[in-house]
Enzyme design. Sequence first.
Site, PDB file in Angstrom:
ATOM      1  N   VAL A  16       2.976  12.412 -34.608  1.00  0.00           N
ATOM      2  CA  VAL A  16       1.907  13.395 -34.527  1.00  0.00           C
ATOM      3  C   VAL A  16       2.077  14.451 -35.615  1.00  0.00           C
ATOM      4  O   VAL A  16       1.094  14.895 -36.232  1.00  0.00           O
ATOM      5  CB  VAL A  16       1.856  14.042 -33.127  1.00  0.00           C
ATOM      6  CG1 VAL A  16       0.808  15.163 -33.086  1.00  0.00           C
ATOM      7  CG2 VAL A  16       1.528  12.998 -32.069  1.00  0.00           C
ATOM      8  N   ARG A 118       0.867  22.868 -20.274  1.00  0.00           N
ATOM      9  CA  ARG A 118      -0.506  22.595 -19.831  1.00  0.00           C
ATOM     10  C   ARG A 118      -0.824  23.193 -18.466  1.00  0.00           C
ATOM     11  O   ARG A 118      -1.990  23.420 -18.151  1.00  0.00           O
ATOM     12  CB  ARG A 118      -0.757  21.078 -19.806  1.00  0.00           C
ATOM     13  CG  ARG A 118      -0.885  20.481 -21.200  1.00  0.00           C
ATOM     14  CD  ARG A 118      -1.173  19.003 -21.144  1.00  0.00           C
ATOM     15  NE  ARG A 118      -1.073  18.399 -22.471  1.00  0.00           N
ATOM     16  CZ  ARG A 118      -0.908  17.098 -22.695  1.00  0.00           C
ATOM     17  NH1 ARG A 118      -0.827  16.260 -21.657  1.00  0.00           N
ATOM     18  NH2 ARG A 118      -0.830  16.636 -23.910  1.00  0.00           N
ATOM     19  N   CYS A 158      -4.278  13.000 -24.373  1.00  0.00           N
ATOM     20  CA  CYS A 158      -5.183  12.305 -25.296  1.00  0.00           C
ATOM     21  C   CYS A 158      -6.126  11.344 -24.589  1.00  0.00           C
ATOM     22  O   CYS A 158      -7.278  11.170 -25.005  1.00  0.00           O
ATOM     23  CB  CYS A 158      -4.383  11.569 -26.364  1.00  0.00           C
ATOM     24  SG  CYS A 158      -3.119  10.446 -25.736  1.00  0.00           S
ATOM     25  N   SER A 187       0.007   3.782 -30.465  1.00  0.00           N
ATOM     26  CA  SER A 187       0.306   5.029 -31.176  1.00  0.00           C
ATOM     27  C   SER A 187       0.402   6.198 -30.206  1.00  0.00           C
ATOM     28  O   SER A 187       1.012   7.223 -30.522  1.00  0.00           O
ATOM     29  CB  SER A 187      -0.749   5.317 -32.239  1.00  0.00           C
ATOM     30  OG  SER A 187      -2.044   5.381 -31.664  1.00  0.00           O
ATOM     31  N   HIS A 251      -8.088   5.017 -27.523  1.00  0.00           N
ATOM     32  CA  HIS A 251      -7.987   4.886 -26.071  1.00  0.00           C
ATOM     33  C   HIS A 251      -9.389   4.627 -25.512  1.00  0.00           C
ATOM     34  O   HIS A 251     -10.316   5.408 -25.736  1.00  0.00           O
ATOM     35  CB  HIS A 251      -7.425   6.165 -25.443  1.00  0.00           C
ATOM     36  CG  HIS A 251      -5.970   6.383 -25.709  1.00  0.00           C
ATOM     37  ND1 HIS A 251      -5.163   5.468 -26.337  1.00  0.00           N
ATOM     38  CD2 HIS A 251      -5.166   7.461 -25.420  1.00  0.00           C
ATOM     39  CE1 HIS A 251      -3.925   5.959 -26.414  1.00  0.00           C
ATOM     40  NE2 HIS A 251      -3.905   7.157 -25.864  1.00  0.00           N
ATOM     41  N   THR A 337      -5.017   9.714 -31.757  1.00  0.00           N
ATOM     42  CA  THR A 337      -4.203  10.597 -32.600  1.00  0.00           C
ATOM     43  C   THR A 337      -5.054  11.548 -33.432  1.00  0.00           C
ATOM     44  O   THR A 337      -4.515  12.462 -34.049  1.00  0.00           O
ATOM     45  CB  THR A 337      -3.255   9.806 -33.523  1.00  0.00           C
ATOM     46  OG1 THR A 337      -4.017   9.091 -34.502  1.00  0.00           O
ATOM     47  CG2 THR A 337      -2.386   8.859 -32.732  1.00  0.00           C
TER      48      THR A 337
END
Length: 361
Positions: A16, A118, A158, A187, A251, A337
Amino acid sequence: MSEKLKVGIIGGTGMVGQRFVQLLDEHPWFEVVSIAASGRSAGRTYEESVQNRWKMSGPIPDKVKNIIVQDAAKVEEVAAGVDFVFCAVDMKKNEIQALEEAYAKTGTPVISNNSAHRWTPDVPMVIPEINPEHFEVIEAQRKRLGTKTGFIAVKPNCSIQSYVPALHALLDYKPTKVVASTYQAISGAGKNFTDWPEMLDNVIPYIGGEEEKSEQEPLRIWGSISNGEIIKASSPLITTQCIRVPVTDGHLATVFASFENKPSKEEIIERWRQFQGRPQELGLPSAPKQFITYFEEENRPQTNLDRDIERGMGVSVGRLREDSIYDYKFVGLSHNTLRGAAGGAVLIAELLKAEGYIVAK
C-alpha cells in the site's frame, strides 16, 4: 496552488505504501518528501529498500528513488519535515494506535490506511462521497490529544467500497436487511501470484476478521455524531461472507437487499447514476467524475474489465433485478488498492485540505 503540501508516507516500503508513492507522483497538491519504515529499512535509499519487492506495474518514480528512508519510530524527526502523513504500517493494533497518536500529537495530520483507529470514537472513518460530515469530530479529537493542528482520520475496509456506495445512494428508501458476499483479490492481502502461488486455480473461503468489518463498518459510516463521538447506526442488518479469489486487483460483491419503502428498478438505477458527493462538487484531483457506473449488460461488471473505471476510483454496479426472498439483488465492484486503499486515502486528504483541516505547517 502555488506550493504543494509536503507529505510523508509511514510504511512506504509495503504494497500500500508503494501505491501511495505511485499515486502521489505528479500530484497537483501534494509532494512526497519523506518515506519512513521500520528500522531495518532506515538509512537506505527508497530504491534500495524496495529492490526486488516493488509490486506496482510501473517503475519506481524518479523523484523518490533517492529519498533516504527514515525510521518511522523517530516520530519527531519525521514529523518535522512534513505537513501531514499517510500511514500504512504493518504492526500490531496497539502499536499502530500509539504510533499514529504520537504523530498527531506533534501537530501532524495522519491519514491512515490501517484499521487500528476505525472504532476510536472521535476518529472519523470516511468515504468522502458518503460521510464527510464526520470530519466534525476532529475538533473533539484534537482536544483529547492536546493538539491544535494534528489529528487522525481513517479510511474504511477496502471490501465495503464495492457495495456501501450503492446502498448509500438508496438510504431514502430505508434498507432493512442486506446480505453481501465479497470476492476479494489477493492484493488485499498485500500479495501477488509470485508471493502466493497456492492461490492459482484456487479459492479460499475465509479472510480473517473480514466479515466482522464488512458487517459493522458500514453502520459506523452511516452513524451520527453525539458529544464529540461517532455513534454507529442501528440499521440495516448486514450479514456477509468474504472469500479470497485468484485475481490480482478488484473486490466484487454480490448483494441482496430489502427496503422499508421498496423503490422501482428504474428509481434505483437513476439514483446510482445521479449520485454525487463533496469530491465531485469540489472537483478534487482524485475524484471520479462518475462515482457509480451502472452496466446494463448481463455479464458486467467484470473484475478484469471494470476495476480501473474512473482511474480505479469509481464504483461499478450491475445485474440489478428483483429477488424471490429479498426485494432486489445486484453485483458491485471496486478497485481495492485504489478506491479501497491508497487512492481512497489520497481522496480523503484532498477533501481535508479543501475543507481547511490540513494546511502547511
